[in-house]
Design a protein around this motif. Structure first.
Motif, PDB file in Angstrom:
ATOM      1  N   ILE A 158      16.819  23.328  35.339  1.00 20.28           N
ATOM      2  CA  ILE A 158      16.697  24.727  35.747  1.00 20.28           C
ATOM      3  C   ILE A 158      15.541  25.397  34.997  1.00 20.28           C
ATOM      4  O   ILE A 158      14.719  26.100  35.584  1.00 20.28           O
ATOM      5  N   MET A 159      15.471  25.139  33.701  1.00 18.76           N
ATOM      6  CA  MET A 159      14.448  25.771  32.877  1.00 18.76           C
ATOM      7  C   MET A 159      13.038  25.390  33.332  1.00 18.76           C
ATOM      8  O   MET A 159      12.183  26.260  33.528  1.00 18.76           O
ATOM      9  N   VAL A 160      12.792  24.093  33.539  1.00 17.42           N
ATOM     10  CA  VAL A 160      11.418  23.665  33.858  1.00 17.42           C
ATOM     11  C   VAL A 160      11.028  24.029  35.287  1.00 17.42           C
ATOM     12  O   VAL A 160       9.882  24.440  35.551  1.00 17.42           O
ATOM     13  N   ILE A 161      11.969  23.900  36.226  1.00 19.59           N
ATOM     14  CA  ILE A 161      11.650  24.210  37.621  1.00 19.59           C
ATOM     15  C   ILE A 161      11.418  25.706  37.811  1.00 19.59           C
ATOM     16  O   ILE A 161      10.455  26.124  38.468  1.00 19.59           O
ATOM     17  N   VAL A 162      12.296  26.516  37.229  1.00 21.63           N
ATOM     18  CA  VAL A 162      12.138  27.963  37.377  1.00 21.63           C
ATOM     19  C   VAL A 162      10.885  28.445  36.645  1.00 21.63           C
ATOM     20  O   VAL A 162      10.194  29.358  37.122  1.00 21.63           O
ATOM     21  N   THR A 163      10.567  27.840  35.511  1.00 23.24           N
ATOM     22  CA  THR A 163       9.337  28.207  34.796  1.00 23.24           C
ATOM     23  C   THR A 163       8.113  27.939  35.671  1.00 23.24           C
ATOM     24  O   THR A 163       7.178  28.756  35.731  1.00 23.24           O
ATOM     25  N   THR A 164       8.116  26.814  36.365  1.00 27.70           N
ATOM     26  CA  THR A 164       6.991  26.483  37.244  1.00 27.70           C
ATOM     27  C   THR A 164       6.911  27.450  38.419  1.00 27.70           C
ATOM     28  O   THR A 164       5.827  27.913  38.796  1.00 27.70           O
ATOM     29  N   ALA A 165       8.055  27.778  39.007  1.00 32.69           N
ATOM     30  CA  ALA A 165       8.071  28.743  40.110  1.00 32.69           C
ATOM     31  C   ALA A 165       7.641  30.129  39.619  1.00 32.69           C
ATOM     32  O   ALA A 165       6.946  30.871  40.333  1.00 32.69           O
ATOM     33  N   ALA A 166       8.041  30.483  38.394  1.00 26.72           N
ATOM     34  CA  ALA A 166       7.633  31.769  37.821  1.00 26.72           C
ATOM     35  C   ALA A 166       6.128  31.797  37.559  1.00 26.72           C
ATOM     36  O   ALA A 166       5.478  32.832  37.734  1.00 26.72           O
ATOM     37  N   THR A 167       5.574  30.652  37.168  1.00 24.49           N
ATOM     38  CA  THR A 167       4.126  30.565  36.975  1.00 24.49           C
ATOM     39  C   THR A 167       3.409  30.761  38.307  1.00 24.49           C
ATOM     40  O   THR A 167       2.379  31.452  38.386  1.00 24.49           O
ATOM     41  N   LEU A 168       3.961  30.148  39.350  1.00 22.46           N
ATOM     42  CA  LEU A 168       3.408  30.332  40.690  1.00 22.46           C
ATOM     43  C   LEU A 168       3.435  31.809  41.074  1.00 22.46           C
ATOM     44  O   LEU A 168       2.468  32.332  41.653  1.00 22.46           O
ATOM     45  N   GLU A 169       4.528  32.486  40.730  1.00 21.91           N
ATOM     46  CA  GLU A 169       4.643  33.920  41.023  1.00 21.91           C
ATOM     47  C   GLU A 169       3.620  34.722  40.231  1.00 21.91           C
ATOM     48  O   GLU A 169       2.959  35.621  40.768  1.00 21.91           O
ATOM     49  N   LYS A 194       7.122  37.875  32.395  1.00 19.94           N
ATOM     50  CA  LYS A 194       7.444  39.185  32.985  1.00 19.94           C
ATOM     51  C   LYS A 194       7.921  39.088  34.435  1.00 19.94           C
ATOM     52  O   LYS A 194       8.340  40.082  35.017  1.00 19.94           O
ATOM     53  N   THR A 195       7.836  37.911  35.040  1.00 20.01           N
ATOM     54  CA  THR A 195       8.212  37.769  36.447  1.00 20.01           C
ATOM     55  C   THR A 195       9.723  37.843  36.622  1.00 20.01           C
ATOM     56  O   THR A 195      10.487  37.538  35.699  1.00 20.01           O
ATOM     57  N   SER A 196      10.131  38.212  37.808  1.00 16.31           N
ATOM     58  CA  SER A 196      11.568  38.293  38.103  1.00 16.31           C
ATOM     59  C   SER A 196      12.224  36.926  38.057  1.00 16.31           C
ATOM     60  O   SER A 196      13.380  36.794  37.648  1.00 16.31           O
ATOM     61  N   LEU A 197      11.491  35.897  38.458  1.00 20.44           N
ATOM     62  CA  LEU A 197      12.051  34.545  38.432  1.00 20.44           C
ATOM     63  C   LEU A 197      12.345  34.091  37.010  1.00 20.44           C
ATOM     64  O   LEU A 197      13.389  33.502  36.738  1.00 20.44           O
ATOM     65  N   PHE A 198      11.406  34.329  36.095  1.00 22.38           N
ATOM     66  CA  PHE A 198      11.589  33.888  34.712  1.00 22.38           C
ATOM     67  C   PHE A 198      12.773  34.608  34.085  1.00 22.38           C
ATOM     68  O   PHE A 198      13.548  34.016  33.335  1.00 22.38           O
ATOM     69  N   THR A 199      12.927  35.874  34.408  1.00 26.04           N
ATOM     70  CA  THR A 199      14.052  36.643  33.890  1.00 26.04           C
ATOM     71  C   THR A 199      15.377  36.094  34.398  1.00 26.04           C
ATOM     72  O   THR A 199      16.362  36.018  33.650  1.00 26.04           O
TER      73      THR A 199
END
Length: 449
Positions: free
Chosen positions: A54-65, A302-307
């Motif tokens: 969850i941590m690595v996938i969401v971090t990558t998606a948050a980076t994309l955001e 700061k992205t909503s996904l990372f939060t």
């Protein structure tokens, strides 16, 4: 004693689900405390693998955001949805599914819901129809996406974990869920009154401002320019997705090390685990996105996904650890009760998964809790993969954020929670989508696995 322990388990899940946010994780830890210190139950294994995924996938998606890539994908999806307004009941759900499948998150849906509601209302199509199926499509996309925590947990985080498991899950779950969405679209095609005959809509149209807003130009307002690195970030993210799929399909291309004790990093035969592969590829992609687009790292946090990642990790940690402890200490009794019947009728296991998923509000947590039990009960792999979409039952109780967002974005009032709570707008497409996906999954499994 098992009945008292099960009652405590369910009570903690029910209270946590009502608290929302990290509540499920916190009440899960409270339940674990009761199990360990009052019942002297040996703690099960904490779900470190799923939490890491969850941590690595969401971090990558948050980076994309943060790089603007998610906004770019949203604009592409919006363009597709607006391209043929009269077919929005079909176009919107499939567009949502494809983009959420690619991104591995339902986060894209929030930006598309107002577009879907607006286009439908202006064509005088009841917004409830495309909105409800689109919500279900965003959930079904999680079971089959190589970039979702639930699929990664099922295929590689110690559950199936055999070479090619990810590909097997994708080639069954994706077409099965697409079939479920198609039938769900047909199921809602005539759902409710036509918008022009709906008393609520007729009353709203008496407001000149509301009526004027529906007669406005269909073309969206001029959007702000995309960030310079938006398209490049999508390309890097796409390469990461492809690499994960290739590594899952051809594990022989990965480095091998000396056999030894299995760990989070290596299998007993010296192969890299999918958790390791996914972690390395996704976070490397994140680094490249930041380097090449010159996006500050602070923007990611700061992205909503990372939060949302912290909420997901805490929730999974508590509730899955509590559930694993209950399963470990009652495995003999549970297997004795379920083994014979479930072995003869594997599809019945989907009912147990569906019920628990409706309470847990997390596909990843439900997967990690229930799928190991399916392995222990001796359910064949093709049947387990067919049953996988049953974890998407978080629509049953109308408290999930995607459901509430769809209700709020529908200005016509057609999308709603029913008088009896469970008779809400999402129940019909949700049940049809999940049941058809499971049925088609069993059919495909018989031919493809």
């Amino acid at each position: 004693m098992i009945f008292l322990q099960f009652a405590i388990l369910m009570l903690m899940i029910l209270i946590g689900s009502r608290m929302k946010g990290i509540g499920l994780g916190l009440t899960g830890m409270l339940g674990l405390l009761i199990f360990v210190f009052l019942f002297n139950m040996k703690p099960g294994e904490p779900p470190i693998d799923v939490m890491l995924v969850i941590m690595v996938i969401v971090t990558t998606a948050a980076t994309l955001e943060a790089c603007g890539g998610l906004e770019y994908l949203v604009r592409l999806a919006e363009k597709i949805i607006r391209s043929n307004p009269s077919k929005i009941v079909f176009i919107a759900p499939f567009t949502v599914y494809i983009f959420c499948l690619f991104a591995g998150t339902a986060h894209l849906l929030y930006s598309l819901l107002p577009v879907i509601a607006e286009v439908a209302a202006k064509k005088r199509i009841r917004p409830e129809r495309p909105l409800s199926v689109s919500v279900i499509a965003s959930h079904l996309a999680i079971t089959g996406s190589p970039m979702s925590a639930a699929t990664a947990a099922f295929a590689g985080a110690g559950i199936l974990a055999y070479p090619g498991a990810l590909i097997d899950v994708m080639k069954i779950a994706i077409p099965a869920c697409l079939a479920g969405i198609l039938l769900a679209c047909f199921a809602v095609l005539k759902k409710g009154k036509e918008l022009v005959d709906d008393p609520i809509f007729i009353e709203k149209m008496k407001d000149p401002e509301f009526a004027k807003s529906l007669e406005a130009d269909d073309n969206p307002k001029t959007a702000a320019p995309l960030k310079k690195g938006a398209k490049l970030s999508v390309i890097i993210f796409s390469v990461a997705v492809v690499l994960i799929v290739v590594c899952g399909a051809f594990p022989e291309i990965l480095p091998r090390f000396e056999p030894g004790k299995a760990s989070l990093v290596l299998k007993a035969n010296g192969e890299l685990t999918m958790v390791t592969v996914i972690s390395i590829i996704t976070l490397t992609a994140s680094a490249l996105m930041l380097f090449l687009t010159k996006t500050p790292t602070a923007n990611v946090s700061k992205t909503s996904l990372f939060t949302s990642m912290a909420t997901a990790v805490v929730s999974v940690f508590g509730v899955v650890w509590m559930s694993a402890t209950f399963m470990l200490n009652n495995e003999v009794v549970i297997k004795g009760v379920l083994e014979g019947f479930v072995t003869e009728h594997p599809w019945t296991f989907a009912i147990a998964i569906f019920i628990l998923g409706a309470l847990m509000f997390s596909q990843a947590a439900t997967t990690k809790t229930m799928m190991p039990l399916g392995i222990a009960l001796g359910i064949p792999t093709p049947a387990l993969i067919a049953i996988f979409p049953a974890v998407n039952s978080d629509f049953v109780l109308p408290g999930y954020p995607t459901l509430l967002a769809a209700i709020n974005f529908d200005r016509t009032g057609s999308t709603k929670i029913g008088k009896y709570v469970l008779n809400h707008s999402f129940m019909l497409p949700g049940l049809v989508g999940v049941i058809v996906a499971i049925a088609v999954g069993f059919l495909l499994g018989a031919f493809l696995l």
